[in-house]
Motif scaffolding. Structure first.
Motif, mmCIF file in Angstrom:
data_model
loop_
_atom_site.group_PDB
_atom_site.id
_atom_site.type_symbol
_atom_site.label_atom_id
_atom_site.label_comp_id
_atom_site.label_asym_id
_atom_site.label_seq_id
_atom_site.Cartn_x
_atom_site.Cartn_y
_atom_site.Cartn_z
ATOM 1 N N HIS A 120 -7.892 1.155 -4.422
ATOM 2 C CA HIS A 120 -6.878 1.753 -3.556
ATOM 3 C C HIS A 120 -5.639 2.089 -4.369
ATOM 4 O O HIS A 120 -5.407 1.514 -5.443
ATOM 5 C CB HIS A 120 -6.480 0.787 -2.422
ATOM 6 N N GLN A 121 -4.835 2.978 -3.809
ATOM 7 C CA GLN A 121 -3.531 3.290 -4.382
ATOM 8 C C GLN A 121 -2.528 2.298 -3.795
ATOM 9 O O GLN A 121 -2.363 2.205 -2.587
ATOM 10 C CB GLN A 121 -3.105 4.725 -4.029
ATOM 11 N N GLU B 166 -7.163 1.886 5.891
ATOM 12 C CA GLU B 166 -8.471 2.054 5.251
ATOM 13 C C GLU B 166 -8.933 0.741 4.620
ATOM 14 O O GLU B 166 -10.100 0.350 4.745
ATOM 15 C CB GLU B 166 -8.420 3.152 4.176
ATOM 16 N N HIS C 24 -3.486 4.259 3.896
ATOM 17 C CA HIS C 24 -4.188 3.512 2.844
ATOM 18 C C HIS C 24 -4.389 2.049 3.270
ATOM 19 O O HIS C 24 -5.453 1.468 3.034
ATOM 20 C CB HIS C 24 -3.418 3.566 1.519
ATOM 21 N N THR D 77 -3.322 2.781 -9.408
ATOM 22 C CA THR D 77 -4.658 2.561 -8.884
ATOM 23 C C THR D 77 -5.020 1.109 -9.121
ATOM 24 O O THR D 77 -4.869 0.594 -10.231
ATOM 25 C CB THR D 77 -5.681 3.477 -9.591
ATOM 26 N N PHE E 34 0.837 -1.197 0.000
ATOM 27 C CA PHE E 34 0.000 0.000 0.000
ATOM 28 C C PHE E 34 0.872 1.248 0.000
ATOM 29 O O PHE E 34 1.981 1.246 0.528
ATOM 30 C CB PHE E 34 -0.941 -0.012 1.208
ATOM 31 N N ARG E 35 0.348 2.291 -0.593
ATOM 32 C CA ARG E 35 1.121 3.529 -0.740
ATOM 33 C C ARG E 35 1.541 4.104 0.608
ATOM 34 O O ARG E 35 2.667 4.544 0.776
ATOM 35 C CB ARG E 35 0.286 4.551 -1.522
#
Length: 188
Positions: free
Chosen positions: A50-51, A30, A27, A61, A22-23
Motif C-alpha cells: 500500500h501507499q 482497501e 487506501h 510504498t 495511509f495516503r
C-alpha cells in the motif's frame, strides 16, 4: 521503528487511529477490506502493498505483513510489520524498463536482420539470374562464333588443296603460308 519509517514518536502513535498512516481514506478502506477478507478466509498471514504517508506528508510504498493471532475462533490481536519497499519498487521499475528496452532493441535488431536477409536473398537471386544469362549468352555466342570460324577453317583447307593443284609452286607456298596463318588465328 515507527519513528524511522513514519517519523512519529511512539507516544504520538499509542492510542491513535492507523488511518492517518495511509495516503488517503480510500487506501485505508482497501487495506481494512483485505484484512477482513483474510480473516474470514482463515488466512494466518496477510501480505499486501500500500501507499503510506509519513508524518511530514511524503508518501512511500510499503509492504504490510499482518499476522492474525487467534484464541479459539476469536481474533485476539493482529501483529503488523511495515517495511518501506520504495527502493525495491524503484529497482523493479528500472529492471522492467531495462527489460522493455532490451526487448525493443532485440525486436529492432531482429527486424534489421530480417531486412538484411531479405536483401541478401534478393541479391543472391539476381546473381543466379545473371549467371544463368551469362551462361546462355556464352553458349549462344560460342555457337555463333564457332559456326563461321568452322566455315573459315574449312574454306582455308579447301584453298590449300586447290592451290597445290591449280597455281604455280611459288604462289602455292605463299598461299599455303597465308592459309596456315589464318588457321592459327581461327584455332587460337
Amino acid at each position: 521503528a515507527v519513528e524511522n519509517i513514519f517519523g512519529y514518536t511512539a507516544d504520538e502513535c499509542i492510542g491513535r487511529h492507523t488511518r492517518r498512516l495511509f495516503r488517503t481514506r480510500r487506501h485505508y478502506r482497501e487495506f481494512v477490506e483485505k484484512l477482513r477478507q483474510a480473516f474470514q478466509a482463515n488466512t494466518p498471514i496477510l501480505r499486501t502493498e500500500h501507499q503510506l504517508k509519513r508524518k511530514q506528508g511524503g508518501t512511500f510504498t510499503a509492504e504490510i505483513t499482518a499476522t492474525f493471532l487467534r484464541e479459539g475462533e476469536a481474533l485476539s490481536r493482529i501483529i503488523t510489520i511495515v517495511r518501506d519497499i520504495t527502493d525495491r519498487k524503484q529497482m523493479e521499475l528500472a529492471l522492467e524498463q531495462e527489460r522493455a528496452s532490451l526487448e525493443r532493441k532485440v525486436a529492432e535488431r531482429t527486424a534489421e536482420l530480417r531486412r538484411n536477409n531479405d536483401e541478401l536473398q534478393a541479391s543472391l537471386a539476381r546473381e543466379r539470374e545473371l549467371n544463368a544469362l551469362k551462361t546462355r549468352f556464352l553458349s549462344i555466342a560460342s555457337h555463333e562464333f564457332r559456326t563461321p570460324l568452322s566455315s573459315i577453317q574449312f574454306s582455308a583447307n579447301l584453298l590449300k588443296r586447290w592451290s597445290r593443284a591449280n597455281v604455280s609452286p611459288e604462289l602455292a607456298v605463299e598461299l599455303h603460308e597465308e592459309v596456315e596463318s589464318i588457321e592459327k588465328s581461327v584455332v587460337s
